[in-house]
Structures are given as structure tokens and as C-alpha cells.
Design a protein around this motif. Structure first.
Motif, mmCIF file in Angstrom:
data_model
loop_
_atom_site.group_PDB
_atom_site.id
_atom_site.type_symbol
_atom_site.label_atom_id
_atom_site.label_comp_id
_atom_site.label_asym_id
_atom_site.label_seq_id
_atom_site.Cartn_x
_atom_site.Cartn_y
_atom_site.Cartn_z
ATOM 1 N N LYS A 75 -11.360 -0.253 0.027
ATOM 2 C CA LYS A 75 -11.549 -1.704 0.124
ATOM 3 C C LYS A 75 -10.802 -2.438 -0.986
ATOM 4 O O LYS A 75 -10.198 -3.483 -0.759
ATOM 5 N N ALA A 76 -10.855 -1.882 -2.201
ATOM 6 C CA ALA A 76 -10.175 -2.527 -3.330
ATOM 7 C C ALA A 76 -8.670 -2.544 -3.117
ATOM 8 O O ALA A 76 -8.012 -3.551 -3.386
ATOM 9 N N LEU A 77 -8.126 -1.450 -2.628
ATOM 10 C CA LEU A 77 -6.677 -1.396 -2.389
ATOM 11 C C LEU A 77 -6.273 -2.370 -1.287
ATOM 12 O O LEU A 77 -5.250 -3.047 -1.395
ATOM 13 N N LYS A 78 -7.068 -2.445 -0.247
ATOM 14 C CA LYS A 78 -6.743 -3.376 0.842
ATOM 15 C C LYS A 78 -6.867 -4.824 0.382
ATOM 16 O O LYS A 78 -6.066 -5.660 0.774
ATOM 17 N N SER A 79 -7.857 -5.107 -0.470
ATOM 18 C CA SER A 79 -7.995 -6.481 -0.967
ATOM 19 C C SER A 79 -6.848 -6.844 -1.903
ATOM 20 O O SER A 79 -6.523 -8.015 -2.066
ATOM 21 N N ALA A 80 -6.220 -5.832 -2.519
ATOM 22 C CA ALA A 80 -5.064 -6.073 -3.383
ATOM 23 C C ALA A 80 -3.765 -5.979 -2.590
ATOM 24 O O ALA A 80 -2.684 -5.956 -3.179
ATOM 25 N N HIS A 81 -3.888 -5.924 -1.274
ATOM 26 C CA HIS A 81 -2.733 -5.844 -0.361
ATOM 27 C C HIS A 81 -1.859 -4.627 -0.666
ATOM 28 O O HIS A 81 -0.632 -4.712 -0.687
ATOM 29 N N THR A 82 -2.537 -3.503 -0.902
ATOM 30 C CA THR A 82 -1.850 -2.247 -1.174
ATOM 31 C C THR A 82 -2.272 -1.236 -0.129
ATOM 32 O O THR A 82 -3.459 -1.083 0.152
ATOM 33 N N ASP A 83 -1.306 -0.551 0.437
ATOM 34 C CA ASP A 83 -1.586 0.449 1.467
ATOM 35 C C ASP A 83 -2.116 1.723 0.810
ATOM 36 O O ASP A 83 -1.401 2.351 0.018
ATOM 37 N N PRO A 84 -3.348 2.130 1.121
ATOM 38 C CA PRO A 84 -3.911 3.351 0.521
ATOM 39 C C PRO A 84 -3.075 4.599 0.816
ATOM 40 O O PRO A 84 -2.958 5.481 -0.034
ATOM 41 N N GLN A 85 -2.476 4.668 1.990
ATOM 42 C CA GLN A 85 -1.642 5.819 2.327
ATOM 43 C C GLN A 85 -0.375 5.855 1.467
ATOM 44 O O GLN A 85 0.103 6.920 1.095
#
Length: 136
Positions: A70-80
């Protein structure tokens, strides 16, 4: 006085032999001390691989939690993308990032960090990983 070349060669040879005999044997054996056996090389390689895999597992576990996703997505960063970039780190960078992730998890578990602090650290580590890989 007459110098004979044969006598000169004999004198030089005798001097060299006396010098070699008088030197301690460990002077000549020091070169053999620097040879690393294949078993030692194999053990070092296995240890390095094991350490690298543990560091990869630590970071992958850190970024696999729901909070991290969730934190990565909120920072507009792709977890993959972050997970793929982790594999591109060299051993020293990987060890450093894994240590930071472990410390953040331990601090969070001990109550020294709240959710917001952990998320900030998580996003910062992810950004560092992506920057390091992108710079190469």
C-alpha cells in the motif's frame, strides 16, 4: 694481481649459495602461504551465496507485506519494479539495505516506530534501491 673470470664466477656463485643457505627457510615458504585451496574458495563462495540469499529474502519479505504494498502504491511506485531492482544490487548494497529493513522491522515490533514512520522508511529504502539500480 691477476683476476681470472672463472675465479670471479666461482666466488659469486659461492657467495649466492652461502646467502641462500643462511636465510631462514620461511622466507621462501611465504609465497606458499598465499595460496588458497579450492575447498576454501568453495566455502567462501557458498557463504557469500547464502548471505546474499538471506539478504534478498529479508528485503523481499519487507516489501511483500500489505502495508509495504500500500505504501509503495501510494508513493506511485510499482512494487514489482522494486522487487526486480533488489536483485540488481551488489552484495554490499544488498547487505546495507537488508540491515536497514531489519532494523526498521525490529523498531516497529518493539514499538519505537509507528505505522507512519515505518511507511516512510519503507518508501525511502525502495527509492534508494531504485536510484542505485538506475544509476548503473
Amino acid at each position: 694481481m691477476h683476476f681470472d673470470s672463472k675465479q670471479l664466477v666461482r666466488a659469486v656463485t659461492a657467495s649466492v649459495l652461502v646467502a641462500m643457505i643462511s636465510l631462514p627457510q620461511n622466507v621462501f615458504a611465504q609465497a606458499a602461504d598465499h595460496v588458497v585451496s579450492s575447498a576454501e574458495l568453495q566455502k567462501a563462495t557458498v557463504d557469500a551465496s547464502r548471505t546474499r540469499q538471506q539478504n534478498l529474502d529479508t528485503l523481499n519479505q519487507f516489501f511483500s507485506s500489505d502495508k509495504a504494498q500500500k505504501a509503495l502504491k501510494s508513493a506511485h511506485t510499482d512494487p514489482q519494479q522494486v522487487k526486480a531492482a533488489i536483485a540488481g544490487l551488489n552484495d554490499a548494497e544488498l547487505a546495507q539495505m537488508a540491515a536497514k529493513a531489519s532494523k526498521a522491522q525490529a523498531d516497529f515490533a518493539a514499538g519505537r516506530l509507528d505505522d507512519r514512520d515505518l511507511l516512510i522508511i519503507l518508501v525511502a529504502i525502495a527509492a534508494l534501491i531504485l536510484i542505485i539500480v538506475a544509476v548503473r
